[in-house]
Design a protein around this motif. Structure first.
Motif, PDB file in Angstrom:
ATOM      1  N   ASP A 325      22.791  -3.327  13.824  1.00  0.00           N
ATOM      2  CA  ASP A 325      24.116  -4.059  14.339  1.00  0.00           C
ATOM      3  C   ASP A 325      24.074  -4.118  15.835  1.00  0.00           C
ATOM      4  O   ASP A 325      24.576  -5.137  16.531  1.00  0.00           O
ATOM      5  CB  ASP A 325      25.487  -3.403  13.755  1.00  0.00           C
ATOM      6  CG  ASP A 325      25.449  -3.890  12.361  1.00  0.00           C
ATOM      7  OD1 ASP A 325      24.586  -4.688  11.493  1.00  0.00           O
ATOM      8  OD2 ASP A 325      26.045  -3.129  11.674  1.00  0.00           O
ATOM      9  N   VAL A 328      21.631  -6.378  17.287  1.00  0.00           N
ATOM     10  CA  VAL A 328      22.142  -7.856  17.166  1.00  0.00           C
ATOM     11  C   VAL A 328      22.963  -8.032  18.382  1.00  0.00           C
ATOM     12  O   VAL A 328      23.064  -9.230  19.078  1.00  0.00           O
ATOM     13  CB  VAL A 328      22.847  -8.022  15.945  1.00  0.00           C
ATOM     14  CG1 VAL A 328      23.312  -9.558  15.856  1.00  0.00           C
ATOM     15  CG2 VAL A 328      21.655  -8.026  14.831  1.00  0.00           C
ATOM     16  N   GLU A 329      23.815  -7.203  18.592  1.00  0.00           N
ATOM     17  CA  GLU A 329      25.087  -7.490  19.781  1.00  0.00           C
ATOM     18  C   GLU A 329      24.385  -7.442  21.041  1.00  0.00           C
ATOM     19  O   GLU A 329      24.774  -8.534  21.929  1.00  0.00           O
ATOM     20  CB  GLU A 329      26.053  -6.301  19.564  1.00  0.00           C
ATOM     21  CG  GLU A 329      27.178  -6.492  20.444  1.00  0.00           C
ATOM     22  CD  GLU A 329      28.087  -5.273  20.525  1.00  0.00           C
ATOM     23  OE1 GLU A 329      29.071  -5.265  21.384  1.00  0.00           O
ATOM     24  OE2 GLU A 329      28.243  -4.529  19.568  1.00  0.00           O
ATOM     25  N   ASN A 331      21.442  -8.313  21.610  1.00  0.00           N
ATOM     26  CA  ASN A 331      20.526  -9.618  21.803  1.00  0.00           C
ATOM     27  C   ASN A 331      21.625 -10.786  22.196  1.00  0.00           C
ATOM     28  O   ASN A 331      21.173 -11.528  22.690  1.00  0.00           O
ATOM     29  CB  ASN A 331      19.812  -9.949  20.509  1.00  0.00           C
ATOM     30  CG  ASN A 331      18.587  -9.129  20.174  1.00  0.00           C
ATOM     31  OD1 ASN A 331      17.928  -8.640  21.172  1.00  0.00           O
ATOM     32  ND2 ASN A 331      18.230  -8.820  19.024  1.00  0.00           N
ATOM     33  N   GLU A 332      22.805 -10.790  21.506  1.00  0.00           N
ATOM     34  CA  GLU A 332      23.654 -11.899  21.942  1.00  0.00           C
ATOM     35  C   GLU A 332      24.092 -11.773  23.417  1.00  0.00           C
ATOM     36  O   GLU A 332      24.163 -12.864  24.018  1.00  0.00           O
ATOM     37  CB  GLU A 332      24.764 -11.528  21.063  1.00  0.00           C
ATOM     38  CG  GLU A 332      24.532 -12.028  19.559  1.00  0.00           C
ATOM     39  CD  GLU A 332      25.745 -12.002  18.579  1.00  0.00           C
ATOM     40  OE1 GLU A 332      26.778 -11.416  19.321  1.00  0.00           O
ATOM     41  OE2 GLU A 332      25.520 -12.314  17.535  1.00  0.00           O
ATOM     42  N   ARG A 333      24.304 -10.400  23.762  1.00  0.00           N
ATOM     43  CA  ARG A 333      24.712 -10.217  25.215  1.00  0.00           C
ATOM     44  C   ARG A 333      23.458 -10.671  26.214  1.00  0.00           C
ATOM     45  O   ARG A 333      23.687 -11.389  27.171  1.00  0.00           O
ATOM     46  CB  ARG A 333      25.157  -8.761  25.560  1.00  0.00           C
ATOM     47  CG  ARG A 333      26.468  -8.589  24.798  1.00  0.00           C
ATOM     48  CD  ARG A 333      26.565  -7.026  25.009  1.00  0.00           C
ATOM     49  NE  ARG A 333      27.839  -6.574  24.567  1.00  0.00           N
ATOM     50  CZ  ARG A 333      28.257  -5.374  24.782  1.00  0.00           C
ATOM     51  NH1 ARG A 333      27.672  -4.381  25.350  1.00  0.00           N
ATOM     52  NH2 ARG A 333      29.688  -4.811  23.833  1.00  0.00           N
ATOM     53  N   TYR A 334      22.410 -10.397  25.806  1.00  0.00           N
ATOM     54  CA  TYR A 334      21.261 -10.845  26.594  1.00  0.00           C
ATOM     55  C   TYR A 334      21.153 -12.368  26.499  1.00  0.00           C
ATOM     56  O   TYR A 334      20.957 -12.921  27.733  1.00  0.00           O
ATOM     57  CB  TYR A 334      19.851 -10.197  25.918  1.00  0.00           C
ATOM     58  CG  TYR A 334      18.863 -10.587  26.830  1.00  0.00           C
ATOM     59  CD1 TYR A 334      18.489  -9.903  28.146  1.00  0.00           C
ATOM     60  CD2 TYR A 334      17.796 -11.523  26.200  1.00  0.00           C
ATOM     61  CE1 TYR A 334      17.261 -10.327  28.605  1.00  0.00           C
ATOM     62  CE2 TYR A 334      16.828 -11.878  26.957  1.00  0.00           C
ATOM     63  CZ  TYR A 334      16.412 -11.297  28.240  1.00  0.00           C
ATOM     64  OH  TYR A 334      15.214 -11.574  28.924  1.00  0.00           O
ATOM     65  N   ASP A 335      21.298 -13.013  25.495  1.00  0.00           N
ATOM     66  CA  ASP A 335      21.291 -14.512  25.408  1.00  0.00           C
ATOM     67  C   ASP A 335      22.456 -15.093  26.489  1.00  0.00           C
ATOM     68  O   ASP A 335      22.137 -16.173  27.261  1.00  0.00           O
ATOM     69  CB  ASP A 335      21.364 -14.886  24.283  1.00  0.00           C
ATOM     70  CG  ASP A 335      20.325 -14.651  23.205  1.00  0.00           C
ATOM     71  OD1 ASP A 335      19.037 -14.355  23.781  1.00  0.00           O
ATOM     72  OD2 ASP A 335      20.380 -14.733  21.892  1.00  0.00           O
ATOM     73  N   MET A 336      23.456 -14.524  26.494  1.00  0.00           N
ATOM     74  CA  MET A 336      24.597 -14.958  27.276  1.00  0.00           C
ATOM     75  C   MET A 336      24.346 -14.985  28.751  1.00  0.00           C
ATOM     76  O   MET A 336      24.596 -15.907  29.558  1.00  0.00           O
ATOM     77  CB  MET A 336      26.099 -14.271  27.065  1.00  0.00           C
ATOM     78  CG  MET A 336      26.537 -14.798  25.626  1.00  0.00           C
ATOM     79  SD  MET A 336      28.076 -13.651  25.317  1.00  0.00           S
ATOM     80  CE  MET A 336      29.067 -13.978  26.450  1.00  0.00           C
ATOM     81  N   GLU A 338      21.278 -14.883  30.289  1.00  0.00           N
ATOM     82  CA  GLU A 338      20.299 -15.698  30.326  1.00  0.00           C
ATOM     83  C   GLU A 338      20.914 -16.999  30.725  1.00  0.00           C
ATOM     84  O   GLU A 338      20.505 -17.701  31.521  1.00  0.00           O
ATOM     85  CB  GLU A 338      19.156 -15.777  29.369  1.00  0.00           C
ATOM     86  CG  GLU A 338      18.130 -14.423  29.255  1.00  0.00           C
ATOM     87  CD  GLU A 338      17.009 -14.701  30.535  1.00  0.00           C
ATOM     88  OE1 GLU A 338      16.968 -15.406  30.982  1.00  0.00           O
ATOM     89  OE2 GLU A 338      16.815 -13.355  30.942  1.00  0.00           O
ATOM     90  N   ARG A 339      21.784 -17.391  29.672  1.00  0.00           N
ATOM     91  CA  ARG A 339      22.410 -18.540  29.930  1.00  0.00           C
ATOM     92  C   ARG A 339      23.197 -18.738  31.246  1.00  0.00           C
ATOM     93  O   ARG A 339      23.049 -19.719  32.196  1.00  0.00           O
ATOM     94  CB  ARG A 339      23.224 -19.073  28.664  1.00  0.00           C
ATOM     95  CG  ARG A 339      22.655 -19.482  27.508  1.00  0.00           C
ATOM     96  CD  ARG A 339      23.399 -19.998  26.531  1.00  0.00           C
ATOM     97  NE  ARG A 339      24.519 -19.250  26.171  1.00  0.00           N
ATOM     98  CZ  ARG A 339      24.572 -18.255  25.072  1.00  0.00           C
ATOM     99  NH1 ARG A 339      23.388 -18.336  24.330  1.00  0.00           N
ATOM    100  NH2 ARG A 339      25.390 -17.576  24.606  1.00  0.00           N
TER     101      ARG A 339
END
Length: 363
Positions: A325, A328-329, A331-336, A338-339
Motif C-alpha cells: 500500500d 502504491v501511495e 507511486n501516486e505522489r511520484y506521478d503528481m 512529475e506532472r
C-alpha cells in the motif's frame, strides 16, 4: 635295400628310386627282353609306348646328360651299375600286375645257360623267387617274327605257349648260336641277391622278435607297476580305516566324559530360554508404550513448530501488504510530482518566450 648295394652306392640307389618314383613311371607298362638286340627291344617298346630300362632311367642312361654316370665309370663299373638298375627296375615291376617280355620265338626262347641278366636277376625278382612281391602274370611277345609283333601270350603263372605255336609254329628248328655269358658270375649274383634278402629277412625277424620281447617286458613291467599301485592303495585304505576307527573311539570317549557338563549346560540354556519366552510379551508391551509416547511427543513438538511458522507467515504477509500500500501511495505522489514538474517547465518556457518578445520590442 641291402641287396642292391653290391652293385650300387647308397646315393646311386636313391637316385634311381627317385627317378622311378616320379611321373615317368607308368604302372604295368614295362618291357623286359632277352635274346634279342637291345635296339630291337627299344624300337618295339617305343612303337607300343612302353618302357624299357633305358626309357625308365631317362637322363640317368643318357651319356650326354650331366646326371648320367657312364662317362665317370669304367666299363666294368658301368655294367655293375646297369645290373643294379635292372634289379631295381624289376623290383618296381613286381609291385604291379603284369610285365611284357621280348625274346626269340619258341622252342628256344632263352639262353640255355640261364645266366642272362633277365634269367638271373630280373625274372627271379618279378616271380617272387627272392622273397619279393610278384606280378600276377608274365606275357611274352616275339618281335623278330614277322606277323607276330603284336601277339601276346601268357608264360607265367600259366604257360600258354601252345596257343602261340599253334598259330605260328616252332620257327627255330635249327639250334641257335647264343652268345657266351659269364655263367658263374651271374649265378653267384642271383645267389648273392637271395642271400642278401634272406639276411635282411633274418635281421627283420630278429628285430621284430626283439620288439615283441621289449613290448612284452614293458607290458609285464606295467602290469607289475599297476599291481604294486593297487597293493599300495589297499594298504592305504586299511590304514585309513584303522585311523577312522581310532578317531571314532576317541570321540565316543570324549563325549562320555563331557556328558554331565553338557547336560548341565543344556539345562541352563533351556531355563534361560523359558524365562525369555515368559518375559517377552511384557517386554514387548513396555517397548510399544514407550514408542507410542515418543511418537506423541514428537507430534506435539511438530504441531507447536507448525503454529509458530503459521504465525510468522501471517505476520510476513501483513507486512508485505502494508508495504505494498505504501508503495502504491509513493507511486501516486511520484506521478503528481512529475506532472507538476512538467507543468512548471512549460510555464518557464512560455515566460522565456514572452521575455524575448519584450526585449525585441524595446529595441
Amino acid at each position: 635295400m641291402a641287396f642292391f648295394r653290391q652293385y650300387l652306392t647308397a646315393d646311386e640307389e636313391a637316385q634311381i628310386h627317385q627317378q622311378f618314383q616320379g611321373d615317368i613311371w607308368r604302372r604295368n607298362n614295362q618291357v623286359l627282353w632277352s635274346g634279342i638286340l637291345r635296339d630291337e627291344a627299344q624300337r618295339w617298346a617305343d612303337e607300343h609306348e612302353m618302357q624299357t630300362l633305358t626309357t625308365a632311367m631317362g637322363p640317368l642312361m643318357d651319356s650326354s646328360h650331366p646326371l648320367c654316370l657312364r662317362n665317370k665309370k669304367s666299363i666294368k663299373a658301368w655294367r655293375q651299375y646297369i645290373k643294379g638298375a635292372s634289379a631295381i627296375f624289376a623290383w618296381y615291376i613286381s609291385r604291379g600286375e603284369k610285365v611284357t617280355v621280348l625274346s626269340p620265338p619258341p622252342p628256344e626262347r632263352f639262353h640255355p645257360s640261364g645266366a642272362t641278366s633277365y634269367q638271373a636277376i630280373e625274372e627271379p625278382i618279378i616271380r617272387g623267387k627272392l622273397e619279393t612281391r610278384t606280378v600276377s602274370r608274365i606275357e611274352m611277345v616275339h618281335p623278330t617274327v614277322k606277323g607276330a609283333e603284336n601277339t601276346h601270350y601268357q608264360i607265367w603263372p600259366v604257360d600258354e605257349t601252345t596257343t602261340w605255336t599253334a598259330k605260328f609254329g616252332e620257327l627255330n628248328v635249327q639250334k641257335r648260336c647264343w652268345r657266351v655269358v659269364k655263367k658263374r658270375l651271374l649265378i653267384s649274383t642271383a645267389l648273392n641277391i637271395r642271400q642278401f634278402l634272406l639276411i635282411g629277412r633274418s635281421k627283420r625277424e630278429k628285430r621284430n622278435i626283439a620288439k615283441k620281447e621289449k613290448k612284452k617286458e614293458q607290458k609285464g613291467s606295467e602290469e607289475k607297476k599297476v599291481a604294486k599301485e593297487e597293493k599300495k592303495r589297499e594298504k592305504e585304505k586299511v590304514k585309513l580305516k584303522q585311523e577312522r576307527e581310532k578317531l571314532e573311539q576317541r570321540v565316543t570317549l570324549a563325549m562320555a566324559g563331557e556328558r554331565p557338563s553338557l547336560s548341565k549346560l543344556i539345562f541352563q540354556l533351556l531355563h534361560a530360554l523359558f524365562i525369555t519366552l515368559i518375559m517377552l510379551p511384557h517386554t514387548l508391551v513396555k517397548l510399544l508404550v514407550q514408542r507410542r509416547d515418543e511418537i506423541d511427543r514428537k507430534a506435539a513438538d511438530f504441531e507447536a513448530v507448525r503454529g509458530q511458522l503459521s504465525t510468522a507467515v501471517k505476520e510476513r504477509d501483513k507486512r508485505i501488504e502494508t508495504q505494498s500500500d505504501e508503495l502504491v501511495e509513493l507511486n501516486e505522489r511520484y506521478d503528481m510530482l512529475e506532472r507538476a514538474k512538467n507543468s512548471i517547465g512549460k510555464e518557464i518556457l512560455k515566460r522565456k518566450a514572452e521575455l524575448e518578445l519584450v526585449k525585441r520590442s524595446l529595441h
